[in-house]
Design a protein around this motif. Structure first.
Motif, short mmCIF file in Angstrom:
data_model
loop_
_atom_site.label_atom_id
_atom_site.label_comp_id
_atom_site.label_asym_id
_atom_site.label_seq_id
_atom_site.Cartn_x
_atom_site.Cartn_y
_atom_site.Cartn_z
N ASP A 1 1.23 -1.50 -0.12
CA ASP A 1 -0.12 -0.04 0.50
C ASP A 1 0.91 0.85 -0.07
OD1 ASP A 1 -1.82 -1.32 0.11
OD2 ASP A 1 -1.91 -1.66 2.25
N VAL A 2 0.75 1.85 -0.91
CA VAL A 2 1.70 3.02 -1.07
C VAL A 2 1.05 4.54 -1.07
CG1 VAL A 2 3.42 1.87 -2.61
CG2 VAL A 2 1.38 3.16 -3.52
N LEU A 3 2.12 5.72 -0.80
CA LEU A 3 1.47 6.54 -0.69
C LEU A 3 1.91 7.31 -2.05
CD1 LEU A 3 2.13 7.56 3.14
CD2 LEU A 3 0.31 6.97 2.18
N PRO A 4 0.34 8.77 -2.39
CA PRO A 4 1.38 9.30 -3.45
C PRO A 4 2.23 10.56 -2.91
CG PRO A 4 -1.03 9.75 -2.82
CD PRO A 4 -0.53 8.74 -1.56
N LEU A 5 3.23 10.26 -3.97
CA LEU A 5 4.61 11.23 -3.86
C LEU A 5 3.77 12.32 -4.77
CD1 LEU A 5 7.50 11.52 -1.75
CD2 LEU A 5 8.10 10.91 -3.62
N ILE A 6 4.28 13.82 -4.23
CA ILE A 6 3.75 15.38 -4.67
C ILE A 6 4.92 15.72 -5.44
CG2 ILE A 6 2.28 16.76 -5.48
CD1 ILE A 6 0.58 15.78 -3.06
N GLU A 7 5.42 15.24 -6.15
CA GLU A 7 7.52 15.93 -6.58
C GLU A 7 7.21 17.41 -5.92
OE1 GLU A 7 10.13 16.32 -10.81
OE2 GLU A 7 8.03 14.72 -10.92
N GLU A 8 6.41 18.60 -6.21
CA GLU A 8 6.05 19.28 -5.80
C GLU A 8 6.28 20.24 -3.57
OE1 GLU A 8 4.40 19.00 -7.88
OE2 GLU A 8 4.39 19.53 -10.15
N GLU A 9 6.42 19.28 -3.66
CA GLU A 9 6.42 19.33 -2.23
C GLU A 9 7.49 18.42 -1.52
OE1 GLU A 9 2.50 17.65 -0.50
OE2 GLU A 9 1.36 18.84 -1.20
N VAL A 10 8.39 17.87 -2.36
CA VAL A 10 10.00 16.86 -1.82
C VAL A 10 10.60 18.00 -1.58
CG1 VAL A 10 11.56 15.40 -2.15
CG2 VAL A 10 9.25 14.86 -3.23
N ARG A 11 11.24 18.07 -0.14
CA ARG A 11 12.22 19.35 0.26
C ARG A 11 13.23 18.40 -0.27
NH1 ARG A 11 11.69 19.36 4.90
NH2 ARG A 11 10.96 17.86 5.79
N GLY A 12 13.76 17.38 0.23
CA GLY A 12 14.92 16.11 -0.19
C GLY A 12 15.51 15.77 1.25
N GLU A 13 15.08 16.15 2.71
CA GLU A 13 15.43 15.63 4.02
C GLU A 13 15.71 14.16 4.11
OE1 GLU A 13 14.75 16.06 8.67
OE2 GLU A 13 13.28 17.10 7.18
N ILE A 14 16.48 13.10 4.28
CA ILE A 14 16.98 12.33 3.95
C ILE A 14 17.40 11.20 5.47
CG2 ILE A 14 18.35 10.25 3.15
CD1 ILE A 14 16.31 11.09 1.23
N ARG A 15 16.66 10.51 5.93
CA ARG A 15 17.60 10.26 7.12
C ARG A 15 17.21 8.21 7.11
NH1 ARG A 15 16.85 13.00 12.23
NH2 ARG A 15 15.50 14.96 11.85
#
Length: 577
Positions: free
Chosen positions: A325-339
Motif C-alpha cells: 500500500d503506497v502513498l502518493p508522492l507529490i513531486e512539488e512538495e519534496v524537500r529532500g531531507e534524508i534520514r
C-alpha cells in the motif's frame, strides 16, 4: 520445477486460445478419420476386382478414394497454419512475460545469474521450445488419435489379430521411453553447457579490448575450447541417444508387420479372410505402428523442449518485487531531507556489510561519501534508490519511510550519474531523453548545453540525430559520460547522486561540468561519491565510511584538523590542507 509442472503450464497456455486449440483438435481428428477410412476403400477396391469382378464398383471406389484424398490434402494444408499461429502466439506471449518478469525481479536475483545464460533462455531455449511444440502438434497429437482409431477399426475386422498388434507394438514404445529417459539427462546437460558457452561469448566479446590489453587471447581461446568441447560432447550424446530411438522402433515394428502378413496369409488360405481385408488390416497395422515411430522421435524432442520450458518457467516462478500500500508522492512538495535510522544491510547473510547506520541529511545539503573500496559507499546509494531493501531499520524521505512510496515515485525524485556509462542503440537525442521520451528537441539541447555536451554533439555528422550502436563505441568514454550527465538535466530532480560522475572526463571538461553541477545542486540534496579532493572539499557534510560504518563526519576543514582516517586518505594523495 519438474516435467509434470512444465507440461501443465504449457497446456494452460495453449488453452488460452480455445478457438484455435479446438480447430486444431477437430482438424486433426478429421485428418485421422479420413486416413483410417482410406484403407477400407482400398480393401474394398481389391475385393471388387479379385473377388467380385465388378468394374463399376471399382470405379466408384476410385472416385470415392480421390475425394477422400482431396479433402485430407485440404486439411493437411491448412492445419499447420493454425498450429503455427497458436504456437508462435503462445511463445510470443511467453517471451514477453519472461522479459517483463526480468524487469520486475529484484537485483539480488539477477546478480546471481549470468547475462549470457539469461540471453540463452530468451533466445535459444525459447526457439527450441517452439520447435518441440510444433512437433507435438504436428506428429504427437495426430499419432495418438491414429492409434486409437486404428485399434477400433482393426477390432471390427479381426479381434484376434488386433490383440496381437496391440500386445506386440508397445514393445517399441517401451524401448522409446527407455531411450527418452537417457536422452533427457543429456539434453539437460546440453542446455546448461549452451548457457555457459553463451555466457563466455558475451563476456569475452564485451571485454575484447581488455583481453587484448592483457594478451589473454590464448587463455580465452583455451577456455572457450574447453566449454565448446563440453557442449559438443553433451550434444553428441543427446543426439545419438535420441537418434537410436527411431531405428529401434522401426525394426521392432517391421518384425510385427511381417508376423501379421504371415498370419493373415494363413487365414486367407483357411477361408477366414479375403485379400482385400488383409490389405486393409495390413494398412491399419502400418498406420498403427507409424505413430509409435513418430512419437518415439517426438519424445526425444519433447525432452529437450521440456528442459527449455523449465528454464523459462523458472524465471517466471521467481518472486517479483512487489509494491504494498503506497502513498502518493507529490513531486512539488519534496524537500529532500534524508534520514538513515539504524539501517542494517548485507548482500550475503553470512557477511554483514552495513550495521546500525544512522545519519541525518538536511534538505538541500551537499553530502560527500568517501572511504576505501568495499566500504559500502555505493551500497548506501543502492539502498536510497531502493535497488535493494534494508534488512533492518528504515530510510526516510521528508520524515516518511521511502518504503511507503512506490519505487517508481522514489526514483523519479532522484537524478543519478554513474561512473559506468550506458548508451542504448538509438540517436543521441533518444539517449539523452532516455526515461523521458516526451522530451522535445529544445529540452534535449538545453540539457546538453547544461552538461557541456552540445559542442561535440554538433560536430557529429548528423548532430543530435547521430545513431549510436554497440553501447556508443564510436564515442570516447568522456563523451559518453557527458551524455549521461545530460540525461539528468532533462528532468531536474529533487535529489542528486553523483557516483564518480567525472572520473572519465579530462580536467578542462571537468571544470565546466563542475560549474554545471554547481548550478544543478543549488537547493537540492546531493550525494557525491568521489575520490578527488576538488570534488568533495566543498561539501556541506563528508561521511567517511569504513567496513559499512561511518567512522567520521564533518566538513573538509573539520576532518583535516581531526587528523583521523579522512586526513590519512587525503595526505596519501599528497594533500596536506
Amino acid at each position: 520445477m519438474n516435467t509434470k509442472t512444465s507440461l501443465a503450464q504449457l497446456l494452460a497456455r495453449i488453452l488460452r486460445q480455445p478457438v484455435r486449440a479446438l480447430t486444431i483438435l477437430i482438424g486433426s481428428l478429421g485428418q485421422v478419420i479420413l486416413s483410417v477410412y482410406l484403407p477400407v476403400l482400398v480393401g474394398q477396391a481389391v475385393d471388387a476386382v479379385l473377388v467380385e469382378g465388378n468394374t463399376d464398383r471399382f470405379v466408384q471406389l476410385l472416385v470415392r478414394m480421390a475425394l477422400v484424398i482431396a479433402i485430407n490434402t485440404f486439411i493437411q494444408f491448412f492445419l499447420p497454419l493454425f498450429i503455427n499461429q497458436l504456437i508462435f502466439r503462445m511463445m510470443n506471449e511467453l517471451r514477453q512475460e519472461v522479459y517483463e518478469k526480468i524487469h520486475r525481479l529484484p537485483l539480488a536475483y539477477l546478480d546471481r545469474q549470468s547475462i549470457g545464460d539469461i540471453v540463452a533462455r530468451l533466445a535459444s531455449d525459447s526457439e527450441q521450445l517452439t520447435n518441440g511444440l510444433t512437433m507435438i502438434f504436428s506428429q504427437f497429437l495426430i499419432g495418438v488419435l491414429t492409434i486409437f482409431l486404428t485399434i477400433f477399426s482393426m477390432a471390427r475386422l479381426d479381434r484376434t489379430m488386433m490383440l496381437l498388434v496391440v500386445v506386440l507394438t508397445p514393445i517399441s514404445l517401451f524401448v522409446a521411453r527407455f531411450i527418452a529417459k537417457k536422452s533427457y539427462g543429456y539434453y539437460q546437460q546440453q542446455t546448461q553447457s549452451r548457457g555457459q558457452q553463451t555466457k563466455l561469448l558475451e563476456e569475452s566479446i564485451r571485454q575484447l579490448p581488455l583481453i587484448q590489453a592483457f594478451n589473454a587471447q590464448e587463455q580465452l581461446i583455451d577456455q572457450f575450447e574447453e566449454v565448446n568441447q563440453t557442449y559438443a560432447t553433451y550434444s553428441q550424446a543427446a543426439i545419438f541417444a535420441s537418434s537410436t530411438s527411431n531405428p529401434m522402433t522401426r525394426f521392432i515394428n517391421a518384425l510385427i508387420y511381417a508376423l501379421l502378413a504371415g498370419l493373415g496369409a494363413m487365414r486367407i488360405m483357411a477361408g477366414n479372410f479375403t485379400v482385400g481385408e488383409l490389405t486393409t488390416f495390413l494398412n491399419y497395422a502400418s498406420q498403427y505402428t507409424k505413430p509409435f515411430n513418430d512419437i518415439s522421435s517426438v519424445l526425444s524432442e519433447l525432452q529437450s523442449a521440456l528442459v527449455c520450458a523449465e528454464r523459462l518457467f523458472e524465471i517466471l516462478e521467481q518472486e517479483p518485487v512487489e509494491e504494498g500500500d503506497v502513498l502518493p508522492l507529490i513531486e512539488e512538495e519534496v524537500r529532500g531531507e534524508i534520514r538513515f535510522e539504524e539501517v542494517d544491510f548485507s548482500y550475503n547473510p553470512l557477511q554483514p556489510l552495513i550495521e546500525n547506520l544512522t545519519v541525518h541529511v538536511p534538505a538541500g545539503a551537499r553530502v560527500a561519501i568517501v572511504g576505501p573500496t568495499g566500504a559500502g559507499k555505493s551500497t548506501v546509494i543502492n539502498l536510497l534508490m531502493r535497488f535493494y531493501e534494508v534488512n533492518k531499520g528504515q530510510i526516510l524521505l521528508d520524515n516518511v519511510p521511502i518504503s511507503r512510496y512506490s519505487r517508481k515515485d522514489v526514483r523519479r525524485q532522484i537524478g543519478m550519474v554513474l561512473q559506468e556509462t550506458w548508451m542504448k542503440t538509438g540517436t543521441i537525442h533518444e539517449n539523452i531523453a532516455y526515461g523521458y521520451p516526451e522530451a522535445t528537441r529544445e529540452m534535449v539541447i538545453e540539457a546538453a548545453k547544461a552538461a557541456n555536451a552540445d559542442f561535440f554533439i554538433r560536430q557529429l555528422p548528423q548532430g543530435y540525430d547521430t545513431e549510436l550502436r554497440d553501447g556508443g563505441a564510436s564515442l570516447s568514454q568522456g563523451q559518453r559520460q557527458l551524455l549521461s550527465i545530460a540525461r539528468v538535466f532533462v528532468h531536474l530532480p529533487n535529489i542528486l547522486i553523483l557516483d564518480e560522475a567525472t572520473s572519465s572526463i579530462d580536467t578542462r571538461t571537468e571544470i565546466l561540468v563542475q560549474q554545471a553541477f554547481e548550478r544543478l545542486m543549488q537547493g537540492r540534496t546531493s550525494f557525491i561519491i568521489a575520490h578527488r579532493l576538488s570534488t568533495i572539499q566543498s561539501a556541506d557534510m563528508i561521511l567517511v565510511m569504513v567496513a559499512g560504518q561511518i567512522v567520521e563526519q564533518g566538513n573538509h576543514e573539520q576532518l583535516m584538523q581531526a587528523k583521523g582516517f579522512y586526513y590519512q586518505l587525503q595526505t596519501s594523495q599528497g594533500v596536506t590542507e
